[in-house]
Design an enzyme around this catalytic site. Structure first.
Site, short mmCIF file in Angstrom:
data_model
loop_
_atom_site.label_atom_id
_atom_site.label_comp_id
_atom_site.label_asym_id
_atom_site.label_seq_id
_atom_site.Cartn_x
_atom_site.Cartn_y
_atom_site.Cartn_z
N ASP A 67 0.88 -1.18 0.00
CA ASP A 67 0.00 0.00 0.00
C ASP A 67 0.91 1.23 0.00
O ASP A 67 2.13 1.12 0.14
CB ASP A 67 -0.88 -0.01 1.28
CG ASP A 67 -1.79 1.22 1.37
OD1 ASP A 67 -2.38 1.60 0.35
OD2 ASP A 67 -1.91 1.79 2.48
N SER A 68 0.29 2.40 -0.10
CA SER A 68 1.08 3.63 -0.01
C SER A 68 1.54 3.89 1.43
O SER A 68 2.47 4.66 1.64
CB SER A 68 0.22 4.81 -0.48
OG SER A 68 -0.94 4.91 0.32
N CYS B 46 -4.34 -1.64 -1.82
CA CYS B 46 -4.55 -0.21 -2.03
C CYS B 46 -5.57 -0.09 -3.16
O CYS B 46 -5.36 -0.66 -4.24
CB CYS B 46 -3.21 0.42 -2.42
SG CYS B 46 -3.34 2.12 -2.98
N GLU C 42 -3.09 8.71 8.68
CA GLU C 42 -1.62 8.61 8.82
C GLU C 42 -1.14 9.45 10.01
O GLU C 42 -0.10 9.18 10.59
CB GLU C 42 -0.91 9.03 7.53
CG GLU C 42 -1.10 8.07 6.35
CD GLU C 42 -0.20 6.83 6.40
OE1 GLU C 42 0.87 6.88 7.01
OE2 GLU C 42 -0.61 5.79 5.81
N CYS D 73 -11.02 2.69 0.30
CA CYS D 73 -9.61 3.04 0.52
C CYS D 73 -9.21 2.25 1.75
O CYS D 73 -9.95 2.24 2.74
CB CYS D 73 -9.45 4.54 0.76
SG CYS D 73 -7.79 5.00 1.33
N HIS E 17 -7.20 2.73 4.01
CA HIS E 17 -7.02 3.49 5.25
C HIS E 17 -8.33 3.64 6.03
O HIS E 17 -8.30 3.85 7.25
CB HIS E 17 -6.48 4.90 4.95
CG HIS E 17 -5.03 4.95 4.62
ND1 HIS E 17 -4.50 4.49 3.44
CD2 HIS E 17 -3.96 5.44 5.33
CE1 HIS E 17 -3.20 4.69 3.42
NE2 HIS E 17 -2.84 5.27 4.56
N1 DGL Z 1 -4.77 3.27 0.96
C1 DGL Z 1 -4.83 3.61 -0.41
C2 DGL Z 1 -6.13 3.23 -1.06
O1 DGL Z 1 -6.69 2.22 -0.68
C3 DGL Z 1 -4.26 4.89 -0.90
C4 DGL Z 1 -4.26 6.08 -0.05
C5 DGL Z 1 -3.40 7.16 -0.66
O2 DGL Z 1 -2.18 6.99 -0.66
O3 DGL Z 1 -3.94 8.14 -1.19
O4 DGL Z 1 -6.59 3.87 -1.97
#
Ligand code: DGL
Length: 269
Positions: free
Chosen positions: A11-12, A74, A153, A185, A187
């Protein structure tokens, strides 16, 4: 292919840990190598070309760890890079969008589905298309929530600031009488309780991680790749920056699992 090799998950940032957590819960014998691209986050504001380039570098890195399968944990990278990278890869790769869409199409009662995600994911239209592939008469309403990734984050998971911003973002979706909302997402499951409070008990919140782990398990079984002998170092974590910060967040998501994090230079791959 070595069936005892690890699964690569990326993931990012820390968001993909919500997917890793589900994989660990459902297939606890499988070793995992996790990569969080903390130096280049967020992905949700980047172009398709950049997201593909970043994801390709990460897959090259994961291949140096001899992974037997890769999970793009992600949504943004799944939306833009999965198709291209799947075609190039010697190991199977799965994303999170298909499973999230499938689940949403299954659980909705009134066919009105909300999707929240990064700007890039929403712009791609991938959830609308994939959900309609499963349920052609579904009405899908999407909303980009660009501040959520930074809030998560920053660790503001249970903060009034997050609640205020979330209320503004999803107020539009509330007027559409959706009965299901995809947390599009990885996150976002970390602020699930805030989203639950705002959306109320009657809206089903879909976390694509759950079905992604089911899909991964089925894939490993089908390809004869289920782990038979778990290696000593079962879970490994790598990032492109801020290893210590990552470790402390990761410990709060996966307390028993995270021992430490190694920083690598992802631009070398
Ligand atoms: N967690 C990621 C997603 O599911 C990306 C979040 C990001 O870096 O913008 O899209």
């Amino acid at each position: 292919m070595d069936r005892n090799a690890p699964i690569g998950v990326f993931d990012s940032g820390i968001g993909g840990l919500t997917v890793a957590r589900e994989i660990i819960r459902q297939i606890p014998d499988e070793p995992i190598v996790y990569f969080g691209d903390t130096a280049r986050l967020p992905y949700g504001t980047k172009s398709k070309d950049t997201i593909i380039r970043y994801s390709r570098q990460i897959i090259r890195f994961l291949n140096t760890q001899n992974v037997k399968a890769i999970v793009i944990a992600c949504n943004t990278a799944s939306a833009y890079a999965l198709e291209t990278l799947e075609a190039e890869s010697a190991v199977p790769i799965i994303g999170v969008v298909r499973s999230g869409s499938h689940m949403a199409a299954q659980v909705t009662r009134n066919g009105r589905i909300g999707v929240i995600g990064t700007r890039a994911t929403v712009k791609s239209g991938i959830y609308e298309n994939t959900i309609r592939g499963y349920k052609p008469d579904a009405e899908v309403f999407s909303k980009a929530c660009p501040l959520f990734v930074s809030l998560v984050e920053e660790g503001l998971w249970h903060d009034s600031v997050t609640e205020e911003i979330a209320s503004r973002y999803v107020s539009e979706l509330k007027t559409k009488f959706i009965d299901t909302m995809v947390m599009g997402c990885t996150h976002y499951p970390l602020i699930r309780s805030t989203l639950r409070k705002i959306m109320g008990e009657n809206v089903t919140l879909v976390n694509p991680a759950y079905e992604t782990a089911i899909e991964l398990k089925a894939l490993l079984e089908e390809k004869g790749l289920t782990c038979q002998r778990t290696p000593e170092e079962k879970y490994q974590f790598f990032v492109s920056d801020q290893a210590e910060e990552f470790t402390s967040f990761a410990k709060s998501i996966l307390p028993e699992v995270v021992k430490g994090t190694k920083k690598i230079n992802i631009e070398e791959f």
